[in-house]
Design an enzyme around this catalytic site. Structure first.
Site, PDB file in Angstrom:
ATOM      1  N   HIS A  64       0.772  -1.122  -0.088  1.00 17.07           N
ATOM      2  CA  HIS A  64      -0.177  -0.153   0.051  1.00 17.07           C
ATOM      3  C   HIS A  64       0.922   1.166  -0.182  1.00 17.07           C
ATOM      4  O   HIS A  64       1.911   1.065   0.526  1.00 17.07           O
ATOM      5  CB  HIS A  64      -0.936  -0.032   1.394  1.00 17.07           C
ATOM      6  CG  HIS A  64      -1.906  -0.909   1.506  1.00 17.07           C
ATOM      7  ND1 HIS A  64      -2.216  -1.493   2.521  1.00 17.07           N
ATOM      8  CD2 HIS A  64      -2.382  -1.868   0.222  1.00 17.07           C
ATOM      9  CE1 HIS A  64      -2.921  -2.633   2.378  1.00 17.07           C
ATOM     10  NE2 HIS A  64      -3.141  -2.764   1.016  1.00 17.07           N
ATOM     11  N   TYR A 105       0.455   1.801  13.771  1.00 16.70           N
ATOM     12  CA  TYR A 105       0.894   2.775  12.722  1.00 16.70           C
ATOM     13  C   TYR A 105       0.689   4.311  13.340  1.00 16.70           C
ATOM     14  O   TYR A 105      -0.461   4.429  13.942  1.00 16.70           O
ATOM     15  CB  TYR A 105      -0.123   2.818  11.601  1.00 16.70           C
ATOM     16  CG  TYR A 105      -0.318   1.519  10.910  1.00 16.70           C
ATOM     17  CD1 TYR A 105       0.378   0.935   9.753  1.00 16.70           C
ATOM     18  CD2 TYR A 105      -1.126   0.896  11.340  1.00 16.70           C
ATOM     19  CE1 TYR A 105       0.274  -0.340   9.036  1.00 16.70           C
ATOM     20  CE2 TYR A 105      -1.583  -0.664  10.704  1.00 16.70           C
ATOM     21  CZ  TYR A 105      -0.802  -1.124   9.935  1.00 16.70           C
ATOM     22  OH  TYR A 105      -0.973  -2.473   9.253  1.00 16.70           O
ATOM     23  N   LYS A 152       5.001   7.317   7.841  1.00 16.44           N
ATOM     24  CA  LYS A 152       4.463   6.639   8.879  1.00 16.44           C
ATOM     25  C   LYS A 152       5.348   5.733   9.730  1.00 16.44           C
ATOM     26  O   LYS A 152       6.588   5.701   9.185  1.00 16.44           O
ATOM     27  CB  LYS A 152       3.267   5.632   8.487  1.00 16.44           C
ATOM     28  CG  LYS A 152       3.770   4.365   7.401  1.00 16.44           C
ATOM     29  CD  LYS A 152       2.395   3.766   6.987  1.00 16.44           C
ATOM     30  CE  LYS A 152       2.715   3.102   5.736  1.00 16.44           C
ATOM     31  NZ  LYS A 152       1.453   2.500   5.395  1.00 16.44           N
ATOM     32  N   ASP A 192      -6.134  -6.215  -2.247  1.00 14.39           N
ATOM     33  CA  ASP A 192      -5.036  -6.595  -2.198  1.00 14.39           C
ATOM     34  C   ASP A 192      -4.708  -7.736  -3.030  1.00 14.39           C
ATOM     35  O   ASP A 192      -3.938  -7.988  -4.053  1.00 14.39           O
ATOM     36  CB  ASP A 192      -4.432  -6.992  -0.800  1.00 14.39           C
ATOM     37  CG  ASP A 192      -4.178  -5.971   0.110  1.00 14.39           C
ATOM     38  OD1 ASP A 192      -4.431  -4.543  -0.292  1.00 14.39           O
ATOM     39  OD2 ASP A 192      -3.735  -6.063   1.110  1.00 14.39           O
TER      40      ASP A 192
END
Length: 183
Positions: A63, A132, A72, A168
């Protein structure tokens, strides 16, 4: 907290805390404003925390975000994951490089992933919680997903995939995304 650059991905870093362990378990600091500042990151840029729980074999990714991208901090807070970063910044000296990490709740190591890099992981334990800290609010219209098995990256996923999202599973290869973008 020790900070180490990731040679394969320009601007990526690993933050390794020092856990204090005793008969009760352990305690460690997983986020430190001064440590982030010491490597040129603005700790106040991070605006959202999220967590995912996965079972063994689950694969999430690859991603990234279009537009301004998304930086991140990623940490496996419980269990263990095989973590992957692919540099997709055309102006980066490490463009199209990839790097692999084993992140675990035992070590609490945090990985900083710069904006413009694709990210994915696979759960290696029966339960794996991944945390995250993201520098922009999520906007689903900017989500980009690349095929986890794109031969260009030849990622050595350690386990058979037991589950993944439909998004995905149906993701195109990078070449298809770039071709479509060029039109």
């Amino acid at each position: 907290m020790k900070v180490s650059p990731v040679p394969e991905i320009a601007g990526a870093c690993l933050f390794e805390p020092t856990p204090y362990a005793d008969e009760r378990g352990f305690f460690c600091r997983t986020f430190d404003v001064d440590v982030l500042r010491s490597v040129g990151l603005d700790p106040h840029a991070f605006v959202q925390d999220s967590v995912s729980r996965s079972v063994r074999g689950v694969l999430r990714g690859l991603h990234l975000r279009s537009g301004a991208g998304e930086a991140k901090l990623v940490r496996c807070s419980y269990g263990k994951i095989f973590d992957v970063v692919v540099d997709l910044r055309p102006d980066s000296p490490t463009y199209r490089n990839r790097a692999f990490f084993e992140l675990s709740g035992d070590t609490q190591v945090t990985l900083y992933i710069p904006s413009g890099c694709a990210h994915g992981f696979q759960a290696l334990t029966e339960t794996a919680d991944t945390s995250y800290r993201i520098d922009r609010p999520h906007d689903p219209s900017e989500d980009v997903t690349i095929a986890f098995d794109d031969p260009e990256f030849a990622i050595p996923w350690p386990l058979p995939v037991t589950s993944m999202s439909q998004r995905d599973r149906e993701a195109p290869r990078l070449a298809e995304i770039l071709e479509h973008k060029g039109r």
